[in-house]
Each structure stands twice: as C-alpha cells, then as structure tokens.
Write a protein that holds these residues in place. Structure first.
Motif, mmCIF file in Angstrom:
data_model
loop_
_atom_site.group_PDB
_atom_site.id
_atom_site.type_symbol
_atom_site.label_atom_id
_atom_site.label_comp_id
_atom_site.label_asym_id
_atom_site.label_seq_id
_atom_site.Cartn_x
_atom_site.Cartn_y
_atom_site.Cartn_z
ATOM 1 N N PRO A 175 8.585 13.644 -2.666
ATOM 2 C CA PRO A 175 9.335 14.080 -1.627
ATOM 3 C C PRO A 175 10.733 13.679 -2.308
ATOM 4 C CG PRO A 175 8.358 12.179 -0.769
ATOM 5 C CD PRO A 175 7.604 12.677 -1.976
ATOM 6 N N GLY A 176 11.908 14.313 -1.752
ATOM 7 C CA GLY A 176 13.211 13.642 -2.180
ATOM 8 C C GLY A 176 14.065 14.780 -2.588
ATOM 9 N N LEU A 177 15.098 14.488 -3.517
ATOM 10 C CA LEU A 177 16.047 15.275 -4.047
ATOM 11 C C LEU A 177 15.793 15.741 -5.553
ATOM 12 C CD1 LEU A 177 19.340 14.213 -2.457
ATOM 13 C CD2 LEU A 177 17.673 16.012 -1.592
ATOM 14 N N LEU A 178 15.959 16.798 -6.140
ATOM 15 C CA LEU A 178 15.763 16.775 -7.619
ATOM 16 C C LEU A 178 16.974 17.639 -8.140
ATOM 17 C CD1 LEU A 178 12.797 18.513 -9.641
ATOM 18 C CD2 LEU A 178 15.163 19.465 -9.458
ATOM 19 N N TRP A 179 17.544 16.830 -9.182
ATOM 20 C CA TRP A 179 18.457 17.470 -10.052
ATOM 21 C C TRP A 179 17.960 17.836 -11.547
ATOM 22 C CZ3 TRP A 179 21.498 13.851 -6.951
ATOM 23 C CH2 TRP A 179 22.653 14.567 -6.238
ATOM 24 N N ASP A 180 18.224 19.155 -11.780
ATOM 25 C CA ASP A 180 17.685 19.558 -13.173
ATOM 26 C C ASP A 180 18.746 19.199 -14.216
ATOM 27 O OD1 ASP A 180 16.661 20.736 -15.532
ATOM 28 O OD2 ASP A 180 16.534 22.695 -14.436
ATOM 29 N N LEU A 181 18.832 18.315 -15.171
ATOM 30 C CA LEU A 181 19.540 17.981 -16.026
ATOM 31 C C LEU A 181 19.476 18.715 -17.480
ATOM 32 C CD1 LEU A 181 20.371 14.130 -15.001
ATOM 33 C CD2 LEU A 181 21.514 16.352 -14.080
ATOM 34 N N ALA A 182 18.429 19.735 -17.511
ATOM 35 C CA ALA A 182 17.971 19.902 -18.691
ATOM 36 C C ALA A 182 19.272 20.587 -19.636
ATOM 37 C CB ALA A 182 17.076 21.167 -18.507
ATOM 38 N N GLY A 183 18.822 20.270 -20.979
ATOM 39 C CA GLY A 183 19.888 20.549 -22.058
ATOM 40 C C GLY A 183 20.621 19.432 -22.395
ATOM 41 N N GLY A 184 21.681 19.966 -23.031
ATOM 42 C CA GLY A 184 22.740 18.919 -23.621
ATOM 43 C C GLY A 184 23.873 18.886 -22.569
ATOM 44 N N GLN A 185 24.975 18.148 -23.260
ATOM 45 C CA GLN A 185 26.190 17.807 -22.447
ATOM 46 C C GLN A 185 27.071 18.828 -21.532
ATOM 47 O OE1 GLN A 185 28.740 14.801 -23.930
ATOM 48 N NE2 GLN A 185 30.244 14.941 -22.240
ATOM 49 N N THR A 186 26.782 20.068 -22.503
ATOM 50 C CA THR A 186 27.589 21.324 -22.139
ATOM 51 C C THR A 186 26.693 22.133 -20.978
ATOM 52 O OG1 THR A 186 26.737 22.665 -23.833
ATOM 53 C CG2 THR A 186 28.815 21.482 -24.031
ATOM 54 N N ASP A 187 25.560 21.711 -20.779
ATOM 55 C CA ASP A 187 24.600 22.673 -19.808
ATOM 56 C C ASP A 187 24.882 22.133 -18.490
ATOM 57 O OD1 ASP A 187 23.103 24.356 -21.725
ATOM 58 O OD2 ASP A 187 22.379 22.537 -22.597
ATOM 59 N N ARG A 188 25.272 22.879 -17.461
ATOM 60 C CA ARG A 188 25.708 22.290 -16.222
ATOM 61 C C ARG A 188 24.449 22.033 -15.473
ATOM 62 N NH1 ARG A 188 28.850 25.898 -11.744
ATOM 63 N NH2 ARG A 188 28.942 24.244 -9.787
ATOM 64 N N PRO A 189 24.346 20.675 -14.798
ATOM 65 C CA PRO A 189 23.313 20.405 -14.012
ATOM 66 C C PRO A 189 23.260 21.364 -12.809
ATOM 67 C CG PRO A 189 24.662 18.550 -14.557
ATOM 68 C CD PRO A 189 25.414 19.800 -14.960
ATOM 69 N N LYS A 190 21.788 21.428 -12.455
ATOM 70 C CA LYS A 190 21.657 22.201 -11.166
ATOM 71 C C LYS A 190 21.045 21.250 -9.995
ATOM 72 C CE LYS A 190 22.406 26.084 -13.139
ATOM 73 N NZ LYS A 190 23.565 27.031 -12.884
ATOM 74 N N GLY A 191 21.305 21.766 -8.884
ATOM 75 C CA GLY A 191 20.775 21.100 -7.562
ATOM 76 C C GLY A 191 21.959 20.361 -6.926
ATOM 77 N N PRO A 192 21.488 19.536 -6.039
ATOM 78 C CA PRO A 192 20.265 18.874 -5.801
ATOM 79 C C PRO A 192 19.421 19.741 -4.895
ATOM 80 C CG PRO A 192 21.625 17.797 -4.152
ATOM 81 C CD PRO A 192 22.546 18.423 -5.096
ATOM 82 N N TYR A 193 18.097 19.857 -5.250
ATOM 83 C CA TYR A 193 17.083 20.666 -4.209
ATOM 84 C C TYR A 193 16.253 19.743 -3.411
ATOM 85 C CZ TYR A 193 18.465 23.998 -7.972
ATOM 86 O OH TYR A 193 19.266 24.992 -8.808
#
Length: 309
Positions: A175-193
């Motif tokens: 349980p908790g919060l998830l951030w998707d940091l996939a990819g490199g520096q130019t790929d924008r993170p998604k979340g938190p879910y």
C-alpha cells in the motif's frame, strides 16, 4: 503638609487614569501588531518538515528482491552465497548487506486498473527502492498540501557489477503512493498513484485528497514506491501548498537534497538467480560451484543478462 499630600495623590490618580485611557485607546492597534508579529514569526521557517526514512528490511522484507553490489563476488563469497537458501531472503540480505549490497524491490502492479485513471500504464519490469515519507508542521496556522510533482534531476545507466535475483512466487503490491520514473531524465514522471486496495486504487492521489498540516494537525506518513526500469535516477518532489498568504511550493528533500532510485543493470558481470526447487543459477564471470540451476536459468532467459565471459 496636607496640601502636599493631596497634590501627590492627585498626581498619582491622574497618571493612573491617563495610562488606563492610553491603554484602552491603543489596545486594538497593539493587538493587531502582536498578531502580525506572531504571523511573521510563524512563517519564518519552512512551512513543513519532510523526513525520508529507508525501509528497515530486517523487519519488513518484501516478497521478491534484487540485491546489487558494485563489484563481483570473490570465489569465497560466491561459495558463501550459494550455500544459503534463496527462499530465506533475510539470510541472503544479511550476508550481502555486509559486503556493501543494496536492496531493490520487485514491484507488483498487476492488480492496478489498466490503464490508470489518467490513461497511463505502468512500465513492465520496473523495480523500486521504497521509502517512508513523513510530513510535519509546527506552525500555529494551518496549511494544505494539494499536490506533489516528482522532478528528475539526473538519470544514467546503473553501475552495479553483481546482481542477486530472488524473483516472486506470487505477491501483491505494497500500500502507499507510486511514482513511475521509467526512462531517462527527459521522460516525465507519472503519479503519484494510490496503491491501496479499494475504490481509489490506481487514482491520482491528489485528485481526491489533500494533506492538512499545522494548527495542531497530526503528522502525515506515506509509504512511497518510486519505480524505475533501465536507468538510475536522482530526483526530488515539489510539493504545492496553500496557506493564508497564498499558494507556494516547497522542495522535498529540503535545500538541494535529492532521492536516488536505483535500476537493475541489464548486463552485470555476475548474475545469481534463485530457482525455486532447484537452487542457484550462476551466469557470467564466476565458477559454477554451488550453482545447480544454471541450465534452467539460461533457458528461462532472465531479463537481466550478464556480460559474456
């Protein structure tokens, strides 16, 4: 003599009433000034304090883990590792931690809606280094955090040389919060879910939630699961909040601090994989002593592959 006493008493009475009237006439201005001064003092420091604490894996071992080291294991260290049962993750972690190992968790997102509420889909094969985030404010006035954004500061190829992989045998997401940091520096993170079970699972947390701090409110604690795939990233969180003076942004960690989330290298020098019911498989620059499941491991072709010898 009596006249002198009367004059003195009269002067004292006049001074008392003059002071009283002056206090009455200026009390509103002084109260307003004191209140403004209190507000100014209240806002001198940070709006809230953020504390990031690593997971205590001795007390809270995940179901499936990868342990990485910055150097290959020696023959003696390999023999000590392969003498351990991979199913006893705590023993494996205790040994490799003493050699400088770092633990990375498998992430389990199969139960999340596909796509998520904002249309995003979690990158398959991601791994995480989960941590606890605690937020606290000793301000007298309240404040409300209404958004958090992950910001990548830098990303690059993982540098570990040895990978010890104990894959899942069935598990569920923390349980908790998830951030998707996939990819490199130019790929924008998604979340938190939201990872918790329930109707809000997979929702963006701040679409329906806020965090109220200060004014006697309790601390707020989150379990944060940042996911990466092929690149290790250092990053921070920009927290948006409002108080009586307007809207603001505060960095987590404070100052120039960053969070590092490590990826598993795709081509380590040494790769040890635990095969349930068979033992360790060993691929790369190492001996095969104690490695009874290497053929099975090679046939299964793990995503993480070592450099050829």
């Amino acid at each position: 003599m009596a006249l002198a006493v009367a004059v003195v008493l009269g002067g004292l009475v006049f001074a008392y009433y003059a002071t009283y009237l002056l206090d009455r006439s200026t009390s509103t201005d002084r109260a307003r000034s004191d209140k403004n001064a209190q507000k100014a003092v209240d806002r001198e420091g940070a709006a809230f304090v953020s504390t990031i604490t690593p997971i205590d894996y001795e007390q809270d071992m995940p179901e499936a883990v990868v342990i990485v080291l910055d150097r290959p294991l020696t023959d003696r260290e390999q023999a000590a590792l392969t003498a351990l049962k991979g199913g006893n993750k705590a023993s494996v972690w205790a040994y490799l931690k003493s050699l400088g190992g770092r633990l990375i968790e498998y992430t389990f997102t199969a139960a999340l809606p596909k796509p998520l509420a904002d249309g995003h889909e979690i990158t398959p094969g991601s791994k995480s280094q989960t941590f606890k985030l605690n937020l606290n404010s000793d301000r007298g006035a309240g404040l409300t955090i209404n958004g958090m954004t992950a910001v990548k500061d830098s990303c690059g190829a993982p540098t570990a040389k040895t990978v010890v992989d104990i894959p899942p045998a069935g598990s569920s997401a923390r349980p908790g919060l998830l951030w998707d940091l996939a990819g490199g520096q130019t790929d924008r993170p998604k979340g938190p879910y939201v990872l918790d079970d329930g109707a809000n699972q997979g929702e963006l947390y701040f679409r329906k939630n806020v965090v109220d701090l200060g004014n006697g409110q309790s601390n707020m604690a989150f379990l944060v699961q940042p996911e990466v795939t092929t690149q290790t990233c250092t990053w921070h969180i920009d927290a948006s909040y409002t108080d009586t003076s307007g809207s603001h942004v505060q960095r987590i960690p404070s100052g120039s601090g960053t969070i590092t989330t490590e990826a598993v290298p795709q081509q380590p020098v040494q790769y040890f994989g635990w095969v349930i019911g068979q033992g360790w498989g060993c691929i790369g620059q190492m001996s095969q002593k104690g490695c009874t499941a290497t053929k099975t491991l090679e046939q299964n072709r793990p995503t993480t592959r070592p450099d050829p010898q």
